[in-house]
Scaffold this motif. Sequence first.
Motif, PDB file in Angstrom:
ATOM      1  N   ILE A 157       0.849  -1.202   0.000  1.00  0.00           N
ATOM      2  CA  ILE A 157       0.000   0.000   0.000  1.00  0.00           C
ATOM      3  C   ILE A 157       0.878   1.243   0.000  1.00  0.00           C
ATOM      4  O   ILE A 157       0.690   2.159  -0.796  1.00  0.00           O
ATOM      5  N   ARG A 158       1.860   1.250   0.881  1.00  0.00           N
ATOM      6  CA  ARG A 158       2.749   2.409   1.013  1.00  0.00           C
ATOM      7  C   ARG A 158       3.532   2.665  -0.276  1.00  0.00           C
ATOM      8  O   ARG A 158       3.852   3.803  -0.608  1.00  0.00           O
ATOM      9  N   ALA A 159       3.813   1.603  -1.030  1.00  0.00           N
ATOM     10  CA  ALA A 159       4.556   1.728  -2.285  1.00  0.00           C
ATOM     11  C   ALA A 159       3.673   2.139  -3.460  1.00  0.00           C
ATOM     12  O   ALA A 159       4.177   2.358  -4.558  1.00  0.00           O
ATOM     13  N   SER A 160       2.382   2.272  -3.230  1.00  0.00           N
ATOM     14  CA  SER A 160       1.475   2.677  -4.305  1.00  0.00           C
ATOM     15  C   SER A 160       1.836   4.068  -4.795  1.00  0.00           C
ATOM     16  O   SER A 160       2.250   4.932  -4.018  1.00  0.00           O
ATOM     17  N   ASN A 161       1.663   4.268  -6.083  1.00  0.00           N
ATOM     18  CA  ASN A 161       1.960   5.555  -6.696  1.00  0.00           C
ATOM     19  C   ASN A 161       1.222   6.673  -5.969  1.00  0.00           C
ATOM     20  O   ASN A 161      -0.006   6.666  -5.890  1.00  0.00           O
ATOM     21  N   GLY A 162       1.962   7.629  -5.406  1.00  0.00           N
ATOM     22  CA  GLY A 162       1.363   8.780  -4.747  1.00  0.00           C
ATOM     23  C   GLY A 162       1.213   8.663  -3.254  1.00  0.00           C
ATOM     24  O   GLY A 162       0.973   9.661  -2.581  1.00  0.00           O
ATOM     25  N   CYS A 163       1.340   7.467  -2.685  1.00  0.00           N
ATOM     26  CA  CYS A 163       1.235   7.308  -1.232  1.00  0.00           C
ATOM     27  C   CYS A 163       2.597   7.632  -0.611  1.00  0.00           C
ATOM     28  O   CYS A 163       3.592   6.983  -0.912  1.00  0.00           O
ATOM     29  N   THR A 164       2.613   8.639   0.265  1.00  0.00           N
ATOM     30  CA  THR A 164       3.881   9.066   0.859  1.00  0.00           C
ATOM     31  C   THR A 164       3.964   8.802   2.358  1.00  0.00           C
ATOM     32  O   THR A 164       5.000   9.042   2.965  1.00  0.00           O
ATOM     33  N   PHE A 165       2.875   8.290   2.946  1.00  0.00           N
ATOM     34  CA  PHE A 165       2.848   8.066   4.396  1.00  0.00           C
ATOM     35  C   PHE A 165       1.697   7.139   4.708  1.00  0.00           C
ATOM     36  O   PHE A 165       0.626   7.241   4.102  1.00  0.00           O
ATOM     37  N   LEU A 166       1.891   6.225   5.666  1.00  0.00           N
ATOM     38  CA  LEU A 166       0.826   5.305   6.068  1.00  0.00           C
ATOM     39  C   LEU A 166       1.022   4.917   7.525  1.00  0.00           C
ATOM     40  O   LEU A 166       2.123   4.514   7.919  1.00  0.00           O
ATOM     41  N   GLN A 193      -7.454   7.777  -5.932  1.00  0.00           N
ATOM     42  CA  GLN A 193      -8.507   7.105  -6.702  1.00  0.00           C
ATOM     43  C   GLN A 193      -7.930   6.016  -7.602  1.00  0.00           C
ATOM     44  O   GLN A 193      -8.552   4.962  -7.782  1.00  0.00           O
ATOM     45  N   GLU A 194      -6.753   6.265  -8.138  1.00  0.00           N
ATOM     46  CA  GLU A 194      -6.073   5.242  -8.955  1.00  0.00           C
ATOM     47  C   GLU A 194      -5.820   3.992  -8.104  1.00  0.00           C
ATOM     48  O   GLU A 194      -6.073   2.869  -8.548  1.00  0.00           O
ATOM     49  N   TYR A 195      -5.338   4.185  -6.880  1.00  0.00           N
ATOM     50  CA  TYR A 195      -5.121   3.050  -5.968  1.00  0.00           C
ATOM     51  C   TYR A 195      -6.451   2.357  -5.657  1.00  0.00           C
ATOM     52  O   TYR A 195      -6.544   1.128  -5.696  1.00  0.00           O
ATOM     53  N   ARG A 196      -7.490   3.134  -5.372  1.00  0.00           N
ATOM     54  CA  ARG A 196      -8.784   2.557  -5.006  1.00  0.00           C
ATOM     55  C   ARG A 196      -9.417   1.777  -6.160  1.00  0.00           C
ATOM     56  O   ARG A 196     -10.240   0.896  -5.931  1.00  0.00           O
ATOM     57  N   GLN A 197      -9.025   2.090  -7.396  1.00  0.00           N
ATOM     58  CA  GLN A 197      -9.543   1.373  -8.563  1.00  0.00           C
ATOM     59  C   GLN A 197      -8.646   0.212  -8.990  1.00  0.00           C
ATOM     60  O   GLN A 197      -8.986  -0.522  -9.916  1.00  0.00           O
ATOM     61  N   SER A 198      -7.527   0.028  -8.298  1.00  0.00           N
ATOM     62  CA  SER A 198      -6.583  -1.023  -8.676  1.00  0.00           C
ATOM     63  C   SER A 198      -7.124  -2.412  -8.331  1.00  0.00           C
ATOM     64  O   SER A 198      -7.952  -2.578  -7.434  1.00  0.00           O
ATOM     65  N   LYS A 199      -6.642  -3.402  -9.052  1.00  0.00           N
ATOM     66  CA  LYS A 199      -7.012  -4.796  -8.785  1.00  0.00           C
ATOM     67  C   LYS A 199      -6.623  -5.186  -7.365  1.00  0.00           C
ATOM     68  O   LYS A 199      -7.360  -5.906  -6.696  1.00  0.00           O
ATOM     69  N   GLU A 200      -5.459  -4.722  -6.917  1.00  0.00           N
ATOM     70  CA  GLU A 200      -4.964  -5.064  -5.582  1.00  0.00           C
ATOM     71  C   GLU A 200      -5.914  -4.558  -4.497  1.00  0.00           C
ATOM     72  O   GLU A 200      -6.261  -5.283  -3.577  1.00  0.00           O
ATOM     73  N   PHE A 201      -6.327  -3.282  -4.618  1.00  0.00           N
ATOM     74  CA  PHE A 201      -7.241  -2.731  -3.614  1.00  0.00           C
ATOM     75  C   PHE A 201      -8.578  -3.452  -3.641  1.00  0.00           C
ATOM     76  O   PHE A 201      -9.126  -3.805  -2.598  1.00  0.00           O
ATOM     77  N   LYS A 202      -9.113  -3.671  -4.829  1.00  0.00           N
ATOM     78  CA  LYS A 202     -10.423  -4.324  -4.937  1.00  0.00           C
ATOM     79  C   LYS A 202     -10.396  -5.724  -4.330  1.00  0.00           C
ATOM     80  O   LYS A 202     -11.340  -6.133  -3.647  1.00  0.00           O
ATOM     81  N   ALA A 203      -9.310  -6.459  -4.552  1.00  0.00           N
ATOM     82  CA  ALA A 203      -9.191  -7.802  -3.974  1.00  0.00           C
ATOM     83  C   ALA A 203      -9.076  -7.721  -2.455  1.00  0.00           C
ATOM     84  O   ALA A 203      -9.719  -8.495  -1.733  1.00  0.00           O
ATOM     85  N   LEU A 204      -8.265  -6.785  -1.980  1.00  0.00           N
ATOM     86  CA  LEU A 204      -8.097  -6.619  -0.530  1.00  0.00           C
ATOM     87  C   LEU A 204      -9.416  -6.211   0.110  1.00  0.00           C
ATOM     88  O   LEU A 204      -9.822  -6.783   1.135  1.00  0.00           O
ATOM     89  N   TRP A 205     -10.092  -5.243  -0.471  1.00  0.00           N
ATOM     90  CA  TRP A 205     -11.347  -4.755   0.105  1.00  0.00           C
ATOM     91  C   TRP A 205     -12.400  -5.859   0.140  1.00  0.00           C
ATOM     92  O   TRP A 205     -13.174  -5.959   1.090  1.00  0.00           O
TER      93      TRP A 205
END
Length: 98
Positions: free
Chosen positions: A29-38, A63-75
């Motif tokens: 998650i932290r390595a996702s494009n645009g995420c700078t802190f978690l 929003q790009e992260y929230r639409q990713s396959k990884e996020f959708k599978a995790l959610w």
Amino acid sequence: MLVRIVKMVFYRQNVDVFLESFENNKTRIRASNGCTFLELYRDKNDPNILFTYSYWDSDAQLQEYRQSKEFKALWKTLKPLFSSRPEAWSLDRLETLD
């Protein structure tokens, strides 16, 4: 920069399942494009309430992260663990004092 806070309330028996999932996914998650802190927080009075706190360079990247396959599978795996609907806030940071 965007600050994202998500409040999640879990069934008691599911808290450890979530904590394990967070441990397994936090680096990705932290390595996702645009995420700078978690960070992950737990309520002092109710151990079934947890919060994620993250910084994103832009809403578009969140929003790009929230639409990713990884996020959708995790959610999809997390959704049944909640005892109530998660709440989320997207905030603009106005000021920081050191």
